[in-house]
Write a protein that holds these residues in place. Structure first.
Motif, PDB file in Angstrom:
ATOM      1  N   LEU A 199      12.419  -3.553  -6.240  1.00  0.00           N
ATOM      2  CA  LEU A 199      13.248  -2.482  -5.914  1.00  0.00           C
ATOM      3  C   LEU A 199      13.361  -2.364  -4.328  1.00  0.00           C
ATOM      4  CD1 LEU A 199      13.716  -1.593  -8.729  1.00  0.00           C
ATOM      5  CD2 LEU A 199      13.295   0.824  -7.911  1.00  0.00           C
ATOM      6  N   PHE A 200      12.199  -2.623  -3.668  1.00  0.00           N
ATOM      7  CA  PHE A 200      12.248  -2.460  -1.998  1.00  0.00           C
ATOM      8  C   PHE A 200      13.165  -3.540  -1.559  1.00  0.00           C
ATOM      9  CE2 PHE A 200      10.569  -3.244   2.062  1.00  0.00           C
ATOM     10  CZ  PHE A 200      10.549  -1.997   2.631  1.00  0.00           C
ATOM     11  N   ALA A 201      12.873  -4.845  -2.270  1.00  0.00           N
ATOM     12  CA  ALA A 201      14.018  -5.980  -1.349  1.00  0.00           C
ATOM     13  C   ALA A 201      15.246  -5.736  -1.936  1.00  0.00           C
ATOM     14  CB  ALA A 201      13.660  -7.210  -2.117  1.00  0.00           C
ATOM     15  N   ASP A 202      15.581  -5.407  -3.142  1.00  0.00           N
ATOM     16  CA  ASP A 202      16.989  -5.121  -3.419  1.00  0.00           C
ATOM     17  C   ASP A 202      17.622  -4.009  -2.712  1.00  0.00           C
ATOM     18  OD1 ASP A 202      16.984  -6.671  -5.696  1.00  0.00           O
ATOM     19  OD2 ASP A 202      16.963  -5.314  -7.068  1.00  0.00           O
ATOM     20  N   ALA A 215      22.582   4.135  -6.731  1.00  0.00           N
ATOM     21  CA  ALA A 215      22.595   4.860  -8.234  1.00  0.00           C
ATOM     22  C   ALA A 215      21.826   3.678  -9.152  1.00  0.00           C
ATOM     23  CB  ALA A 215      23.968   5.034  -8.582  1.00  0.00           C
ATOM     24  N   ARG A 216      22.099   2.684  -9.323  1.00  0.00           N
ATOM     25  CA  ARG A 216      21.420   1.661 -10.234  1.00  0.00           C
ATOM     26  C   ARG A 216      20.060   1.649  -9.752  1.00  0.00           C
ATOM     27  NH1 ARG A 216      19.561  -3.630 -10.588  1.00  0.00           N
ATOM     28  NH2 ARG A 216      20.020  -4.087  -8.203  1.00  0.00           N
ATOM     29  N   LEU A 217      19.533   1.633  -8.528  1.00  0.00           N
ATOM     30  CA  LEU A 217      18.080   1.531  -8.037  1.00  0.00           C
ATOM     31  C   LEU A 217      17.527   2.818  -8.411  1.00  0.00           C
ATOM     32  CD1 LEU A 217      18.171  -0.418  -4.646  1.00  0.00           C
ATOM     33  CD2 LEU A 217      17.807  -1.435  -6.935  1.00  0.00           C
ATOM     34  N   PHE A 218      18.136   3.907  -8.292  1.00  0.00           N
ATOM     35  CA  PHE A 218      17.516   5.245  -8.770  1.00  0.00           C
ATOM     36  C   PHE A 218      17.399   5.213  -9.968  1.00  0.00           C
ATOM     37  CE2 PHE A 218      18.118   9.678 -10.374  1.00  0.00           C
ATOM     38  CZ  PHE A 218      17.203  10.353  -9.628  1.00  0.00           C
ATOM     39  N   VAL A 219      18.379   4.957 -10.907  1.00  0.00           N
ATOM     40  CA  VAL A 219      17.910   4.802 -12.409  1.00  0.00           C
ATOM     41  C   VAL A 219      16.924   3.950 -12.859  1.00  0.00           C
ATOM     42  CG1 VAL A 219      18.759   3.973 -14.513  1.00  0.00           C
ATOM     43  CG2 VAL A 219      20.224   5.419 -13.018  1.00  0.00           C
ATOM     44  N   THR A 241       3.144   5.277  -4.278  1.00  0.00           N
ATOM     45  CA  THR A 241       4.368   5.081  -4.495  1.00  0.00           C
ATOM     46  C   THR A 241       5.131   6.030  -4.927  1.00  0.00           C
ATOM     47  OG1 THR A 241       3.786   2.575  -5.304  1.00  0.00           O
ATOM     48  CG2 THR A 241       6.161   3.628  -5.920  1.00  0.00           C
ATOM     49  N   LYS A 242       4.644   7.108  -5.614  1.00  0.00           N
ATOM     50  CA  LYS A 242       5.119   8.300  -5.984  1.00  0.00           C
ATOM     51  C   LYS A 242       5.330   9.215  -4.938  1.00  0.00           C
ATOM     52  CE  LYS A 242       3.679   8.356 -10.787  1.00  0.00           C
ATOM     53  NZ  LYS A 242       2.783   9.124 -11.923  1.00  0.00           N
ATOM     54  N   GLU A 243       4.308   9.284  -4.007  1.00  0.00           N
ATOM     55  CA  GLU A 243       4.645   9.983  -2.701  1.00  0.00           C
ATOM     56  C   GLU A 243       5.627   9.450  -1.788  1.00  0.00           C
ATOM     57  OE1 GLU A 243       2.023  10.611   1.410  1.00  0.00           O
ATOM     58  OE2 GLU A 243       1.080   9.725  -0.304  1.00  0.00           O
ATOM     59  N   PHE A 244       5.793   7.896  -1.872  1.00  0.00           N
ATOM     60  CA  PHE A 244       7.162   7.399  -1.132  1.00  0.00           C
ATOM     61  C   PHE A 244       8.398   7.889  -1.743  1.00  0.00           C
ATOM     62  CE2 PHE A 244       9.992   3.867  -0.225  1.00  0.00           C
ATOM     63  CZ  PHE A 244       9.509   3.634   1.089  1.00  0.00           C
ATOM     64  N   ILE A 245       8.366   7.762  -2.884  1.00  0.00           N
ATOM     65  CA  ILE A 245       9.613   8.312  -3.687  1.00  0.00           C
ATOM     66  C   ILE A 245      10.049   9.615  -3.437  1.00  0.00           C
ATOM     67  CG2 ILE A 245      10.583   8.575  -6.013  1.00  0.00           C
ATOM     68  CD1 ILE A 245       9.356   6.183  -6.984  1.00  0.00           C
ATOM     69  N   ALA A 246       8.748  10.656  -3.397  1.00  0.00           N
ATOM     70  CA  ALA A 246       9.026  11.977  -2.944  1.00  0.00           C
ATOM     71  C   ALA A 246       9.660  12.062  -1.816  1.00  0.00           C
ATOM     72  CB  ALA A 246       7.729  12.961  -3.203  1.00  0.00           C
ATOM     73  N   TRP A 247       9.173  11.238  -0.644  1.00  0.00           N
ATOM     74  CA  TRP A 247       9.563  11.229   0.603  1.00  0.00           C
ATOM     75  C   TRP A 247      11.350  10.829   0.654  1.00  0.00           C
ATOM     76  CZ3 TRP A 247      11.773   7.360   3.538  1.00  0.00           C
ATOM     77  CH2 TRP A 247      12.171   7.671   4.733  1.00  0.00           C
ATOM     78  N   ILE A 248      11.453   9.891   0.029  1.00  0.00           N
ATOM     79  CA  ILE A 248      12.786   9.385  -0.033  1.00  0.00           C
ATOM     80  C   ILE A 248      13.932  10.509  -0.576  1.00  0.00           C
ATOM     81  CG2 ILE A 248      14.820   7.834  -1.215  1.00  0.00           C
ATOM     82  CD1 ILE A 248      12.185   6.000  -1.456  1.00  0.00           C
ATOM     83  N   PRO A 302       0.870  -1.347   0.006  1.00  0.00           N
ATOM     84  CA  PRO A 302      -0.030  -0.018   0.125  1.00  0.00           C
ATOM     85  C   PRO A 302       0.974   1.262  -0.036  1.00  0.00           C
ATOM     86  CG  PRO A 302      -0.842  -1.570   1.615  1.00  0.00           C
ATOM     87  CD  PRO A 302       0.543  -2.228   1.117  1.00  0.00           C
ATOM     88  N   VAL A 303       2.099   1.284   0.452  1.00  0.00           N
ATOM     89  CA  VAL A 303       3.061   2.393   0.398  1.00  0.00           C
ATOM     90  C   VAL A 303       3.942   2.371  -0.720  1.00  0.00           C
ATOM     91  CG1 VAL A 303       4.704   3.152   1.906  1.00  0.00           C
ATOM     92  CG2 VAL A 303       2.745   2.152   2.925  1.00  0.00           C
TER      93      VAL A 303
END
Length: 220
Positions: free
Chosen positions: A43-46, A91-95, A108-115, A36-37
């Motif tokens: 990517l999360f597990a990586d 860096a790899r995960l960001f790309v 998910t976009k909100e989660f990325i914005a927080w990161i 839900p988040v």
């Protein structure tokens, strides 16, 4: 306290990789599934497990209950190696995340914005040259007394390799893994910072807490 007969604590093996990754995602939202988040389980597990399973697997343990992996302790006694790995891994995960961004849902976009905006501000201080670990156990296995056994085995492993101290960074709140729980395991809290992404999703403040334990003192 002895473990139940259907519970086994053992060293991590390559065959456990998928189970560890699934468990990481299944407990990623304060002990509940991360979906839900943040919907991208790969990517999360990586981000949270790949160093431990792929680069330094010898420093990790798993909890088996009735033949299934229901908990893990992922550790490292090579912090500099891990920090160097993380530079390239992040860096790899960001790309990859930016390439997939247009497919993600609003949560998910909100989660990325927080990161990108806040996560780096909310990481408490931690020793840079000290062994460390983190652990996760499924809710149905938390009463099996396996967490302490995993921790004790990991601490013995560190002592055998000459380590004098260890730290853990754990998500804590008063009803789950509070500071007093860490102190019962012989840890001293170094610092904690609130994780603001959970403010609207949990009724009490949630913290990332750094706690340190000296290993030269014999276990009781």
């Amino acid at each position: 306290m002895a473990l139940p007969s259907d519970v086994k604590i053992r060293r991590y093996e390559a065959r456990d990789r998928d189970a560890v990754r699934w468990l990481c995602c299944q407990t990623g939202f304060l002990g509940k599934p991360i979906d839900p988040v943040f919907e991208d389980r790969e990517l999360f597990a990586d981000y949270l497990t790949s160093y431990y399973t792929d680069i330094e697997p010898e420093s990790s343990f798993v909890l088996e209950h009735e033949g299934q992996v229901k908990g893990y302790l992922l550790g490292s006694r090579m912090p500099i190696k891990q920090q160097l790995h993380n530079i390239f891994q992040n860096a790899r995960l960001f790309v990859i995340g930016m390439f997939r961004y247009h497919r993600y849902n609003p949560a998910t976009k909100e989660f990325i914005a927080w990161i990108l905006r806040n996560s780096w501000r909310e990481v408490p201080a931690a020793p840079r040259k000290m062994a460390h670990f983190h652990f996760n156990v499924l809710p149905e296995a938390q009463s099996l007394h396996g967490t302490k056994t995993m921790m004790d085995l990991y601490f013995d492993y560190l002592r055998q390799h000459g380590e004098k101290a260890v730290f853990g960074q754990m998500v804590t709140f008063e009803s789950r893994r509070g500071a007093r729980v860490l102190e019962r395991f012989g840890f001293q809290v170094l610092e904690r910072k609130e994780i603001t992404k959970w403010r609207n999703k949990h009724p009490e403040p949630v913290y990332l807490t750094t706690a340190v334990k000296l290993l030269e003192v014999a276990e009781k």
